[in-house]
Design an enzyme around this catalytic site. Structure first.
Site, PDB file in Angstrom:
ATOM      1  N   ASP A 153      -3.718   2.819  13.695  1.00 42.77           N
ATOM      2  CA  ASP A 153      -2.942   3.548  12.703  1.00 42.77           C
ATOM      3  C   ASP A 153      -3.515   4.954  12.605  1.00 42.77           C
ATOM      4  OD1 ASP A 153      -5.171   3.455  11.047  1.00 42.77           O
ATOM      5  OD2 ASP A 153      -4.287   2.096   9.581  1.00 42.77           O
TER       6      ASP A 153
ATOM      7  N   ARG B 116       0.846  -1.199   0.000  1.00 47.84           N
ATOM      8  CA  ARG B 116       0.000   0.000   0.000  1.00 47.84           C
ATOM      9  C   ARG B 116       0.878   1.244   0.000  1.00 47.84           C
ATOM     10  NH1 ARG B 116      -4.791   1.359   4.363  1.00 47.84           N
ATOM     11  NH2 ARG B 116      -3.100   1.147   5.890  1.00 47.84           N
TER      12      ARG B 116
END
Length: 532
Positions: free
Chosen positions: A446, A162
């Protein structure tokens, strides 16, 4: 060369990644695509302001033919047919990368985005680790002498990398004197160094694409893929991309996003936490009906979240693409097994709902959760690798259902406000220290968690929300007081040195963006300025 490197030696072996040939490839990407990226970011602002004036979003009338059309995405390669469990986490340090590859998950989302602070050392180390993993040579010896190597008794997780979202910059690579586009740096270095090795391994260059807000942004990624494959002599369609539907405008363009990427698309993912962040951000000044209750009380069973996930599964399977479920962020607490047991029960229920809804797999943030997620999907899939055949024709989702924020159960409370401020500072402090995956209250967080937290505070101030548990109105003064108390709490928990280096500047940043009259689109943008 229009591209220059401010620090060519951030870590040992950096020269293996920052080769003249790789940098020339990254430069080409920028010269071809950075201008379009800038135009698309500007278009985001215009569209957001239009929506804020009306409080309405809808499916695009100009793309009705795409939604009504009879088309499918390219068939998935063999390596991506079975995605029932996906492990997520940063690709640096090497120990975490090895543990993810060895976790027993079918896929590892190797994250250069929300779970990774983009220090220059982290960026280069992540690419180096992914290259070594593809070559089968990744290893690590801890300071205590413990050796970590890639397992040979079972298959390793298939890597899906990603890159950063379109909004992020990379200040250590300059193109004509300006910071490079983080997404193009991450993709360019990874693709250049790893793509051919992955193909020879029987896999390929696979990507998760974050933070997109429109099909035009998906078209840009598709153009990047077409150019990159041609440039390196790789057959068209070798790249596969799974798009995170984690913004509210993207939820109205799922078909269109898959259509733009149809030769490279692998699926869509329900990025639930960033999706909540996007709703708050998009409708932050659209009135009280768009104020969410406390973050912890917004469940995936809320009607507007059910509408989002049901539409995602139906859209994906109608187009032959995989529907990937959301994050289970629990971290086992071995000192309090009863806490872990209760948390795992919630994870099991969440994954069971996803599997029964038709999702083809789901995310976990810790290797100990892999067996739980796998067991749930095994019970539904049986011997099948996926459930693309579950088409969900009974699902019909309207724009009003996607925007029915007021239907969410829960209240806005001072306890929730206090938790938001604690988490926002705690996460930001660790992020600016160089670690983007942070354990807070037995959850692996996150950037999405901090983004929701600080955005709720900003929105509550603007709307003068009344707190259900105290009767107080959310004002700048109340937020300042509670932020000060939570900051002192963090000082007592982590000590004066860590407080001075990380928590104090993090608290100052959270104060600035929560109390400002102007909303900050991404917390990580100003936080990046605090990273060493």
């Amino acid at each position: 060369m229009a591209l220059s490197v401010t620090d060519p030696h951030p870590i040992a072996r950096a020269e293996e990644i920052l080769t003249p040939e790789a940098l020339a490839f990254v430069e080409e990407l920028h010269l071809r695509f950075a201008g379009t990226r800038a135009e698309l970011l500007a278009a985001r602002v215009v569209r957001r302001e239009q929506v804020a004036r009306t409080g309405k979003l809808d499916f695009l009338p100009e793309t009705q033919d795409v939604r009504a059309g009879d088309w499918t995405v390219a068939p998935a390669p063999a390596a991506l047919q079975d995605r029932r469990v996906e492990m997520t986490g940063p690709a640096t340090p090497a120990k975490m990368a090895i543990n993810a590859l060895n976790s027993g998950a079918k896929v590892w989302l190797a994250d250069l985005e929300d779970a990774s602070t983009p220090t220059w050392a982290n960026v280069i180390d992540a690419i180096l680790n992914l290259r070594d993993a593809a070559a089968g040579t990744l290893s690590y010896i801890s300071p205590e002498g413990k050796e970590y190597t890639l397992r040979t008794d079972e298959p390793l997780a298939v890597v899906v990398a990603r890159p950063r979202g379109w909004h992020m910059e990379e200040r250590h690579l300059l193109v004509n004197g300006r910071p490079a586009v983080g997404a193009l740096v991450d993709f360019g270095l990874h693709f250049f160094h790893v793509a051919k090795q992955l193909i020879s391994n029987g896999q390929g260059p696979y990507y998760y694409l974050p933070k997109m807000e429109s099909h035009r942004e998906a078209r840009l990624w598709n153009d990047v893929f077409v150019f990159a494959q041609d440039r390196l002599g790789i057959p068209q369609g070798t790249v596969r991309a799974t798009v995170l539907v984690e913004t509210i405008p993207a939820a109205f363009e799922m078909d269109e996003i898959l259509f733009e990427l149809r030769h490279h698309a692998s699926g869509l993912n329900a990025g639930r936490w960033d999706y909540l962040f996007s709703i708050i951000k998009y409708f932050r000044d659209a009135g009280e009906e768009f104020v969410l209750p406390d973050r912890a009380s917004v469940a995936m069973t809320a009607p507007f979240m059910r509408a989002y996930t049901e539409l995602l599964v139906k859209t994906c399977h109608h187009r032959g693409a995989f529907a990937m479920g959301g994050m289970a962020a629990v971290i086992p607490n071995r000192r309090h097994p009863e806490v872990t047991e209760a948390a795992f029960a919630k994870v099991r229920a969440d994954k069971t709902r996803e599997a029964n809804d038709g999702f083809d797999g789901s995310w976990v943030a810790h290797p100990d959760l892999v067996p739980t997620c796998r067991e749930v999907f095994d019970s539904v899939l049986g011997d099948r690798p996926n459930q693309l055949d579950k088409l969900r024709p009974e699902v019909s989702v309207t724009a009003e259902q996607l925007l029915d924020i007021a239907s969410a159960d829960g209240q806005v409370t001072e306890a929730g406000l206090r938790l938001n401020l604690y988490v926002a500072v705690a996460y930001t402090a660790v992020w600016i220290s160089g670690n983007g995956a942070v354990a807070i209250h037995n959850l692996m967080e996150d950037a999405a968690t901090a983004e929701i937290s600080r955005s709720q505070v900003w929105q509550q101030i603007r709307n003068k929300s009344v707190l259900a548990d105290t009767g107080n109105t959310v004002t700048r003064e109340l937020v300042e007081r509670i932020l000060g108390e939570e900051t002192e709490r963090l000082r007592s928990e982590f000590g004066d040195e860590a407080f001075r280096r990380y928590y104090q500047p993090a608290s100052g940043l959270i104060a600035d963006i929560c109390l400002s009259e102007e909303y900050t689109d991404f917390l990580t943008t100003p936080a990046y300025e605090l990273v060493g």
